[in-house]
Write a protein that holds these residues in place. Structure first.
Motif, PDB file in Angstrom:
ATOM      1  N   GLY A 105      20.230 -29.502   0.491  1.00 13.85           N
ATOM      2  CA  GLY A 105      19.855 -29.048   1.825  1.00 13.85           C
ATOM      3  C   GLY A 105      20.060 -27.559   2.005  1.00 13.85           C
ATOM      4  N   LYS A 106      21.208 -27.048   1.529  1.00  9.68           N
ATOM      5  CA  LYS A 106      21.469 -25.610   1.630  1.00  9.68           C
ATOM      6  C   LYS A 106      20.474 -24.813   0.790  1.00  9.68           C
ATOM      7  CE  LYS A 106      26.443 -25.952   2.583  1.00  9.68           C
ATOM      8  NZ  LYS A 106      27.804 -25.622   2.076  1.00  9.68           N
ATOM      9  N   ALA A 107      20.157 -25.335  -0.386  1.00  5.05           N
ATOM     10  CA  ALA A 107      19.191 -24.644  -1.253  1.00  5.05           C
ATOM     11  C   ALA A 107      17.811 -24.606  -0.607  1.00  5.05           C
ATOM     12  CB  ALA A 107      19.119 -25.340  -2.609  1.00  5.05           C
ATOM     13  N   SER A 108      17.425 -25.658   0.100  1.00  4.62           N
ATOM     14  CA  SER A 108      16.127 -25.681   0.790  1.00  4.62           C
ATOM     15  C   SER A 108      16.068 -24.598   1.856  1.00  4.62           C
ATOM     16  CB  SER A 108      15.881 -27.053   1.422  1.00  4.62           C
ATOM     17  OG  SER A 108      15.813 -28.056   0.433  1.00  4.62           O
ATOM     18  N   THR A 109      17.154 -24.455   2.613  1.00  2.06           N
ATOM     19  CA  THR A 109      17.201 -23.415   3.643  1.00  2.06           C
ATOM     20  C   THR A 109      17.141 -22.028   3.022  1.00  2.06           C
ATOM     21  OG1 THR A 109      18.537 -24.854   5.057  1.00  2.06           O
ATOM     22  CG2 THR A 109      18.533 -22.509   5.577  1.00  2.06           C
ATOM     23  N   GLN A 110      17.922 -21.806   1.959  1.00  2.00           N
ATOM     24  CA  GLN A 110      17.930 -20.506   1.295  1.00  2.00           C
ATOM     25  C   GLN A 110      16.570 -20.170   0.707  1.00  2.00           C
ATOM     26  OE1 GLN A 110      21.089 -20.778  -1.565  1.00  2.00           O
ATOM     27  NE2 GLN A 110      22.670 -20.147  -0.114  1.00  2.00           N
ATOM     28  N   SER A 111      15.910 -21.169   0.141  1.00  2.00           N
ATOM     29  CA  SER A 111      14.609 -20.917  -0.484  1.00  2.00           C
ATOM     30  C   SER A 111      13.576 -20.492   0.551  1.00  2.00           C
ATOM     31  CB  SER A 111      14.123 -22.157  -1.234  1.00  2.00           C
ATOM     32  OG  SER A 111      13.713 -23.180  -0.343  1.00  2.00           O
ATOM     33  N   VAL A 112      13.590 -21.117   1.712  1.00  2.00           N
ATOM     34  CA  VAL A 112      12.646 -20.741   2.768  1.00  2.00           C
ATOM     35  C   VAL A 112      12.923 -19.321   3.244  1.00  2.00           C
ATOM     36  CG1 VAL A 112      11.890 -21.238   5.128  1.00  2.00           C
ATOM     37  CG2 VAL A 112      12.235 -23.115   3.509  1.00  2.00           C
ATOM     38  N   VAL A 113      14.200 -19.001   3.464  1.00  2.00           N
ATOM     39  CA  VAL A 113      14.565 -17.664   3.934  1.00  2.00           C
ATOM     40  C   VAL A 113      14.139 -16.597   2.930  1.00  2.00           C
ATOM     41  CG1 VAL A 113      16.496 -16.140   4.476  1.00  2.00           C
ATOM     42  CG2 VAL A 113      16.468 -18.471   5.371  1.00  2.00           C
ATOM     43  N   TRP A 114      14.457 -16.809   1.647  1.00  2.00           N
ATOM     44  CA  TRP A 114      14.128 -15.803   0.635  1.00  2.00           C
ATOM     45  C   TRP A 114      12.632 -15.702   0.396  1.00  2.00           C
ATOM     46  CZ3 TRP A 114      16.726 -11.861  -0.834  1.00  2.00           C
ATOM     47  CH2 TRP A 114      18.115 -11.874  -0.781  1.00  2.00           C
ATOM     48  N   THR A 115      11.928 -16.820   0.484  1.00  2.00           N
ATOM     49  CA  THR A 115      10.475 -16.765   0.325  1.00  2.00           C
ATOM     50  C   THR A 115       9.840 -15.946   1.436  1.00  2.00           C
ATOM     51  OG1 THR A 115      10.497 -18.964  -0.710  1.00  2.00           O
ATOM     52  CG2 THR A 115       8.376 -18.136   0.046  1.00  2.00           C
ATOM     53  N   ILE A 116      10.292 -16.157   2.674  1.00  2.10           N
ATOM     54  CA  ILE A 116       9.745 -15.391   3.807  1.00  2.10           C
ATOM     55  C   ILE A 116      10.083 -13.910   3.659  1.00  2.10           C
ATOM     56  CG2 ILE A 116       9.935 -15.025   6.298  1.00  2.10           C
ATOM     57  CD1 ILE A 116      10.288 -18.057   6.587  1.00  2.10           C
ATOM     58  N   ILE A 117      11.318 -13.602   3.247  1.00  2.00           N
ATOM     59  CA  ILE A 117      11.707 -12.196   3.053  1.00  2.00           C
ATOM     60  C   ILE A 117      10.816 -11.537   2.003  1.00  2.00           C
ATOM     61  CG2 ILE A 117      13.527 -10.704   2.127  1.00  2.00           C
ATOM     62  CD1 ILE A 117      15.560 -12.568   3.460  1.00  2.00           C
ATOM     63  N   LEU A 118      10.592 -12.213   0.887  1.00  2.00           N
ATOM     64  CA  LEU A 118       9.765 -11.645  -0.179  1.00  2.00           C
ATOM     65  C   LEU A 118       8.307 -11.515   0.255  1.00  2.00           C
ATOM     66  CD1 LEU A 118      11.292 -13.474  -3.279  1.00  2.00           C
ATOM     67  CD2 LEU A 118      11.542 -11.071  -2.645  1.00  2.00           C
ATOM     68  N   ILE A 119       7.818 -12.452   1.063  1.00  2.00           N
ATOM     69  CA  ILE A 119       6.445 -12.350   1.578  1.00  2.00           C
ATOM     70  C   ILE A 119       6.305 -11.112   2.458  1.00  2.00           C
ATOM     71  CG2 ILE A 119       4.826 -13.390   3.222  1.00  2.00           C
ATOM     72  CD1 ILE A 119       5.539 -16.107   2.050  1.00  2.00           C
ATOM     73  N   VAL A 120       7.280 -10.885   3.319  1.00  2.00           N
ATOM     74  CA  VAL A 120       7.226  -9.720   4.213  1.00  2.00           C
ATOM     75  C   VAL A 120       7.288  -8.419   3.411  1.00  2.00           C
ATOM     76  CG1 VAL A 120       8.457  -8.485   6.040  1.00  2.00           C
ATOM     77  CG2 VAL A 120       8.180 -10.964   6.181  1.00  2.00           C
ATOM     78  N   ILE A 121       8.169  -8.364   2.407  1.00  2.00           N
ATOM     79  CA  ILE A 121       8.274  -7.162   1.574  1.00  2.00           C
ATOM     80  C   ILE A 121       6.984  -6.943   0.783  1.00  2.00           C
ATOM     81  CG2 ILE A 121       9.479  -6.116  -0.388  1.00  2.00           C
ATOM     82  CD1 ILE A 121      12.025  -7.540   0.592  1.00  2.00           C
ATOM     83  N   ALA A 122       6.472  -8.013   0.175  1.00  2.00           N
ATOM     84  CA  ALA A 122       5.227  -7.913  -0.590  1.00  2.00           C
ATOM     85  C   ALA A 122       4.068  -7.495   0.308  1.00  2.00           C
ATOM     86  CB  ALA A 122       4.917  -9.245  -1.270  1.00  2.00           C
ATOM     87  N   ASN A 123       4.059  -7.987   1.543  1.00  2.00           N
ATOM     88  CA  ASN A 123       3.003  -7.622   2.484  1.00  2.00           C
ATOM     89  C   ASN A 123       3.015  -6.117   2.754  1.00  2.00           C
ATOM     90  OD1 ASN A 123       0.919  -8.142   4.463  1.00  2.00           O
ATOM     91  ND2 ASN A 123       2.479  -7.882   6.032  1.00  2.00           N
ATOM     92  N   TYR A 124       4.182  -5.553   2.893  1.00  2.00           N
ATOM     93  CA  TYR A 124       4.306  -4.116   3.152  1.00  2.00           C
ATOM     94  C   TYR A 124       3.741  -3.298   1.980  1.00  2.00           C
ATOM     95  CZ  TYR A 124       6.458   0.474   3.720  1.00  2.00           C
ATOM     96  OH  TYR A 124       6.676   1.820   3.817  1.00  2.00           O
ATOM     97  N   PHE A 125       4.163  -3.631   0.768  1.00  3.00           N
ATOM     98  CA  PHE A 125       3.731  -2.851  -0.385  1.00  3.00           C
ATOM     99  C   PHE A 125       2.254  -3.079  -0.712  1.00  3.00           C
ATOM    100  CE2 PHE A 125       8.353  -2.790  -1.152  1.00  3.00           C
ATOM    101  CZ  PHE A 125       8.524  -1.429  -1.347  1.00  3.00           C
ATOM    102  N   LEU A 126       1.770  -4.311  -0.543  1.00  2.00           N
ATOM    103  CA  LEU A 126       0.340  -4.576  -0.789  1.00  2.00           C
ATOM    104  C   LEU A 126      -0.530  -3.833   0.213  1.00  2.00           C
ATOM    105  CD1 LEU A 126       0.465  -8.395  -1.578  1.00  2.00           C
ATOM    106  CD2 LEU A 126      -0.188  -6.575  -3.160  1.00  2.00           C
ATOM    107  N   THR A 127      -0.071  -3.753   1.465  1.00  2.00           N
ATOM    108  CA  THR A 127      -0.823  -3.013   2.475  1.00  2.00           C
ATOM    109  C   THR A 127      -0.890  -1.531   2.117  1.00  2.00           C
ATOM    110  OG1 THR A 127      -0.164  -4.591   4.191  1.00  2.00           O
ATOM    111  CG2 THR A 127      -0.956  -2.432   4.926  1.00  2.00           C
ATOM    112  N   GLN A 128       0.234  -0.999   1.659  1.00  2.00           N
ATOM    113  CA  GLN A 128       0.245   0.412   1.245  1.00  2.00           C
ATOM    114  C   GLN A 128      -0.680   0.665   0.065  1.00  2.00           C
ATOM    115  OE1 GLN A 128       4.155   2.054   0.471  1.00  2.00           O
ATOM    116  NE2 GLN A 128       4.061   3.156   2.417  1.00  2.00           N
TER     117      GLN A 128
END
Length: 246
Positions: free
Chosen positions: A219-242
């Motif tokens: 359960g904890k791993a599921s929560t962590q995976s969602v959080v880190w996936t969203i963080i990486l999506i947001v970071i990737a979105n910034y650099f891809l836009t640039q």
């Protein structure tokens, strides 16, 4: 240092993922099963959210245009750009990261804590390739279809909002949608989608595959995976836009 070890293990996992599948028939069955679980079962929520969010974007744009000198067709133009550039590829991917990411982590994590993965390795099966590779292919090949559908339904929702509310002309809205259409924006959105789909498949798989403990740890791993996936999506979105739009 702990983060560096996680990054190293993640890339080591990717090296095992892209090895040739050992059994073609088993791999095909797993691939079609993942397309159903990760793609087809996400159609409903993407269609529902895209349609109504498109209507909300159009209505909010119309209500914030106070000057009579601003043409109404800009409502359709702004709605089209907002949906294609950000809402469809980015926010839908974040929604899928929550829905699909938790499923991937919990399913693989449960196999880990119940020693099913150990049994696969005893049988000489590359467990990472067997469990993760079908998920990667299912998301990378199917999610662009979901995002294109989201674009269409978002714009349709904006048009329906104009028809039903009467706040703006749906004819002007359609003119704004067609105004200065740039095919590169679709390509940009699809490139982002492919990167986000890869993250949605691999980051939760990593958290599930290397989980330790029992059901609480899963359960904890599921929560962590969602959080880190969203963080990486947001970071990737910034650099891809640039990289792609500047």
């Amino acid at each position: 240092m702990n983060y560096l070890s996680h990054i190293g293990k993640y890339f080591l996992m990717l090296g095992q993922v892209f090895r040739r599948p050992q059994r073609g028939r088993v791999f095909k069955e797993a691939l079609f099963r993942e397309i159903d679980e990760l793609g087809l079962k996400s159609l409903g929520i993407i269609m529902f959210i895209s349609f109504f969010i498109g209507g909300v974007i159009a209505l909010q744009t119309a209500l914030n245009i106070e000057s009579p000198f601003i043409p109404q067709y800009l409502i359709g133009f702004a709605t089209k750009r907002s949906i294609i550039l950000e809402f469809a590829p980015t926010f839908c991917s974040i929604i899928l990261a929550g829905k699909v990411g938790s499923y991937i982590t919990s399913s693989i994590g449960t196999m880990r804590v119940t020693e099913q993965i150990d049994a696969l390795e005893v049988m000489g099966i590359n467990s990472i390739n067997h469990l993760v590779f079908p998920k990667v292919l299912a998301t990378v090949f199917f999610y662009p279809f979901l995002i294109v559908l989201s674009m269409f339904l978002g714009i349709l929702g904006g048009w329906v909002a104009g028809v039903t509310s009467g706040i703006f002309s749906h004819v002007d809205f359609l003119y704004g949608v067609q105004l200065q259409f740039d095919p590169f924006l679709i390509k940009y959105a699809l490139v982002k989608t492919l990167v986000f789909a890869f993250l949605i498949a691999t980051v939760p798989s990593y958290h599930g595959y290397y989980v330790k403990g029992g059901s609480i740890a899963v359960g904890k791993a599921s929560t962590q995976s969602v959080v880190w996936t969203i963080i990486l999506i947001v970071i990737a979105n910034y650099f891809l836009t640039q990289m792609l739009l500047t």
